[in-house]
Structure formats: structure tokens, C-alpha cells
Design an enzyme around this catalytic site. Structure first.
Site, PDB file in Angstrom:
ATOM      1  N   HIS A   1       0.832  -1.208   0.000  1.00 53.48           N
ATOM      2  CA  HIS A   1       0.000   0.000   0.000  1.00 53.48           C
ATOM      3  C   HIS A   1       0.867   1.258   0.000  1.00 53.48           C
ATOM      4  CE1 HIS A   1      -3.229  -2.486   2.407  1.00 53.48           C
ATOM      5  NE2 HIS A   1      -3.021  -2.949   1.206  1.00 53.48           N
TER       6      HIS A   1
ATOM      7  N   TYR B   1     -10.475   7.002   2.172  1.00 48.14           N
ATOM      8  CA  TYR B   1     -10.060   5.663   2.606  1.00 48.14           C
ATOM      9  C   TYR B   1      -8.573   5.489   2.308  1.00 48.14           C
ATOM     10  CZ  TYR B   1      -8.712   0.893   2.451  1.00 48.14           C
ATOM     11  OH  TYR B   1      -7.993  -0.253   2.653  1.00 48.14           O
TER      12      TYR B   1
ATOM     13  N   HIS C   1     -13.344   1.284  -2.044  1.00 44.39           N
ATOM     14  CA  HIS C   1     -13.870   0.976  -0.705  1.00 44.39           C
ATOM     15  C   HIS C   1     -15.361   1.263  -0.599  1.00 44.39           C
ATOM     16  CE1 HIS C   1     -13.124   0.273   3.667  1.00 44.39           C
ATOM     17  NE2 HIS C   1     -12.130  -0.400   3.170  1.00 44.39           N
TER      18      HIS C   1
ATOM     19  N   ARG D   1     -11.652 -11.227  -4.037  1.00 40.08           N
ATOM     20  CA  ARG D   1     -10.956 -10.527  -2.943  1.00 40.08           C
ATOM     21  C   ARG D   1     -11.419 -11.022  -1.564  1.00 40.08           C
ATOM     22  NH1 ARG D   1      -7.287  -8.307  -1.414  1.00 40.08           N
ATOM     23  NH2 ARG D   1      -7.953  -6.306  -0.598  1.00 40.08           N
TER      24      ARG D   1
END
Ligand code: GCO
Ligand code: MG
Length: 432
Positions: A127, A163, A238, A309
Site C-alpha cells: 500500500h 479511505y 472501498h 478478494r
């Protein structure tokens, strides 16, 4: 030889790096034979623990550890009502621990037991988040130098809560037209995230879809200008934008060739994916919020997604996950198991066993383990050169240092630990 039976089941709470983790340990009646599983549902740990200790444990003591499928199926319906995050996470810990025991009994790493390696290691994504495009780019550069080739990118939207970042939300109108009022901006002040040893669920702040989408598109433009197309970038919406805007957004970002666009809609809006598929080839990833087979089956059957996912403990463990992966293979859909900080290293080891043994592996999310977490979980999966590597130890190949785990008890949290409440400028709730 007498089959080992379940003698005891323990639930271990530990929070080595500010994320609450839940581990299950199944102890058999064969000296030294035990298994570990992940039951981490970080927002609701207590009901998971009670579901195991008060219901699954009495149901399972004395059962033959060999019979994983029968134990899974009978546990799954032992509550009659099923397919929810609490009971599935409870069941996952049992299931993963039984697979760990099975590997130890066979003296084989779990990926071997599941059919052997289809690849040497599992490519991971990390990330890169930041308050500006430049900051995200600089973090990307650092990850690229460490050998990562897949990077999730999230940038703050000035004045709003985004997010992946916690920019303070002033609700300042950044639509570019100063006269446009976004309605009564509710006062959202940031409380201390941690005060006198307690953690506070800070308000998620204000989120507006248009400023967010503009800043995300600007970020992708910036990244492609700075790095070109040789690096894979991923992005997580998100579930925050109104569905029809999500359809527009998926089309708008097609030219940036994302590796995948994640959680474009909420599970409740699954049917919108049909619109996206008929209008753009942006690769779609969905599933971390699914806790029922009824949510994922249509998405695979109709090829509405490219990447699964799913959060493996949220679907009930390795046993259901490997069936979903097999269905995905038949429909050309690849795996991208959820791998956030609130999946324990035991859970990451379970992800990895499937990553290595499933032909239709796509990518593995990897939230970098904190140093305390690594100490608590010897044998955690190693990551180097942008890949996650399994060790050759039998079963999941991971341990827990229970004495050390006790040194990291759960911190107290406001309202017991809630996910952020995110609101639109008019104060209405946003799915976070
Ligand atoms: C991700 C997820 C996480 C979740 C978190 C919820 O893609 O990794 O969106 O960041 O928000 O796991 O507890
Ligand atoms: Mg996500």
C-alpha cells in the site's frame, strides 16, 4: 494407529501492533500435535471468541481431527442460521487449525497437501498512501527499489476524509467552484486516536464522491506520467461512491490500465457490476466484504469480476475458500485473497498455501507485518523481491509465542472498537 482427537480448543487474543488479532489453537490428544488458525474479525472479537468457546468447542471436543470436511459441514449448520461474519470467522479458526494439523501429520507443507506448488512464490501488492500525488509517488519509488512490482495507490482528497488516508475533514469545498456549497457541513472534529492508553475510533470525517474521484484520477495521471506503464497499480474505492458514479469512474480510469479496481460497489449493489462489464475492460476486484457463498457465486458464474478478494476467515476458512478458488478457475477468475493488517500472520500463511497451490492465483495483498507481530508469530511468511515465500515446514509452517502474545493484550477502545463513521457533507452516512 489411533486417529488423534480434539482434546482442547483455545482462543488467543493479541494486539502486537495496534490491530486486534484472534488465533485459534486446537490441541489434540497426541502429545505435541496441535494446529493454529486465524479467526480475526478485528471489529467484533468477543462474539467470535464466545462462538468458539461456548458452542464450537463443546461440539468438537473428542472429534477425529482427520475429518476436516465433516467437521466443517456439521459445524456450519450447528447454528442453523449461517453465513455471517461472526460464525464464519469462528469456524475459520477451527478449519485452518485442522488443516495445519493435517499437514503436520502428513509431514508436508499445506500447499503440498493441496496439490503442490504452481509457482515458486506469490507476487504481492503493498500500500502506497499519501497526502499528495508526490508523496504517493515517492512511496512507490521506495517500494519499487525494494523489488515490489504491484502497488496499491490511495491519495488524500484535500479537505475530506479518504479511505487509506486519514486526512482531517474540514469539508472545504474543493470542487473548484468556490460558490458551490455542499450543504451544511457537519462539524467533524478529530478526536485523539490514542489517549491515556485508550484507542478512540475517530470519526471518519466527510467524504464527497466527486472530489474523491477527481483526486484519484489526478493521481493515476500523475503516476503514469512519472512511472509510465511498467509498474502495476491498484486502487480501492472501498464502496464509497454512489453506484452510477462508480460505473462512470470505472470507465474513466480504463486508460490508466489498473491491475484492478477494488470494491467499486457495496455487496448490496452487486447487480451494478453488470453495467460496468458491458462498458469497460477495467479489471474488477471484489469480495472482502462477502461472508456468504450466495454473494460470490453469481459474480464468478457471470464473470462480473476478475479477482476474488475474499477475506478467507470471513467465508469460513480454507475449506470453503479452496472451493471458491476452484470455481474461479473454471470461469477464468483469479484469486486475490484479502490480506490487510487485520488478517493475522497465521491467516496470511493460509492465504499463501492457496496462493501457491491454486493455478488461478492472481495477486496477494500484503500489509507489512509490524516488528512486534513478527516476534509473536515465528515462521511468518517472508516477503522479498515483491514476493511472499513459504517455508518448507509442515502444515501452515507458523507458530505463536503465547507468552509474548500475552504481553500485547487488547487495548480498550471507544464503543468497543468500531469502524470509522464516514459522512457526506449533508451529514448522511457513507458505507465506509
Ligand atoms: C483492504 C481492505 C482493508 C479493510 C480492513 C477492514 O483492501 O485491505 O479494504 O483495508 O478496510 O481490513 O477492517
Ligand atoms: Mg479493500
Amino acid at each position: 494407529m489411533k486417529s488423534p482427537k480434539i482434546k482442547d480448543i483455545k482462543v488467543i487474543f493479541t494486539e502486537p501492533d495496534n490491530i486486534r488479532l484472534i488465533i485459534v489453537k486446537i490441541i489434540t490428544d497426541q502429545d505435541g500435535l496441535y494446529g493454529l488458525g486465524c479467526s480475526t474479525f478485528t471489529q467484533r472479537p468477543n462474539p467470535v471468541k464466545y462462538s468458539i468457546e461456548d458452542y464450537l468447542k463443546p461440539f468438537l471436543i473428542g472429534k477425529d481431527v482427520n475429518n476436516i470436511e465433516d467437521i466443517w459441514q456439521s459445524s456450519y449448520v450447528s447454528s442453523y442460521w449461517r453465513n455471517g461474519p461472526v460464525l464464519n470467522n469462528a469456524l475459520s479458526g477451527i478449519d485452518q487449525a485442522l488443516w495445519d494439523i493435517k499437514g503436520k501429520m502428513a509431514n508436508m507443507p499445506l500447499y503440498d497437501l493441496l496439490g503442490g506448488k504452481t509457482r515458486e512464490a506469490a507476487a504481492v501488492y503493498v500500500h502506497a498512501s499519501g497526502e499528495s500525488n508526490e508523496e504517493v509517488g515517492d512511496k512507490m519509488q521506495a517500494f519499487i527499489e525494494q523489488g515490489f512490482h504491484h502497488i496499491r495507490v490511495q491519495v488524500s482528497t484535500p479537505g475530506y476524509s479518504t479511505y487509506g488516508n486519514k486526512s482531517s475533514a474540514t469539508g472545504k469545498n474543493t470542487l473548484g467552484n468556490k460558490n458551490v456549497k455542499l450543504g451544511p457541513i457537519p462539524i467533524t472534529k478529530r478526536v485523539e486516536t490514542q489517549k491515556d492508553g485508550k484507542l478512540y475510533a475517530h470519526p471518519g470525517g466527510i467524504f464527497e464522491p466527486k472530489p474523491y474521484m477527481k483526486s484519484a484520477i489526478d493521481l493515476f495521471e500523475y503516476i503514469r506520467n512519472r512511472f509510465g506503464y511498467g509498474i502495476e497499480i491498484l486502487h480501492d474505492v472501498h464502496e464509497r461512491v454512489p453506484p452510477i458514479l462508480g460505473v462512470w469512474f470505472a470507465k474513466e480510469v480504463e486508460k490508466y490500465q489498473l491491475f484492478f479496481l477494488e470494491d467499486l460497489f457495496s455487496p448490496e449493489d452487486n447487480d451494478y457490476f453488470k453495467m460496468v462489464r458491458s462498458q469497460t475492460s477495467t479489471p474488477i476486484a471484489m469480495g472482502e466484504l462477502y461472508s456468504s457463498p450466495h454473494e460470490i457465486i453469481p459474480m464468478i458464474k457471470d464473470r462480473l469480476i476478475d479477482f476474488i478478494r475474499i477475506h478467507i476467515s470471513d467465508i469460513g476458512g480454507i475449506s470453503p475458500a479452496k472451493k471458491i478458488a476452484a470455481m474461479g478457475e473454471l470461469f477464468g477468475v483469479r484469486t486475490a485473497w484479502h490480506g490487510p493488517g487485520d488478517t493475522s500472520p497465521v491467516g496470511h500463511a493460509a492465504n499463501l498455501a492457496l496462493d501457491l497451490s491454486c493455478y488461478n492465483f492472481g495477486i496477494q495483498e500484503y500489509s507489512i507485518f509490524g516488528d512486534n507481530t513478527k516476534d509473536v508469530f515465528p515462521g511468518y511468511p517472508e516477503v522479498k523481491d515483491g514476493m511472499m515465500w513459504a517455508n518448507e515446514k509442515p502444515g501452515l509452517g507458523i507458530e505463536i509465542d503465547e507468552k509474548l502474545a500475552k504481553k500485547y493484550p487488547f487495548k480498550e477502545r471507544e464503543y468497543g472498537g468500531a469502524w470509522d463513521t464516514v459522512r457526506r457533507a449533508d451529514g448522511s452516512m457513507v458505507k465506509p
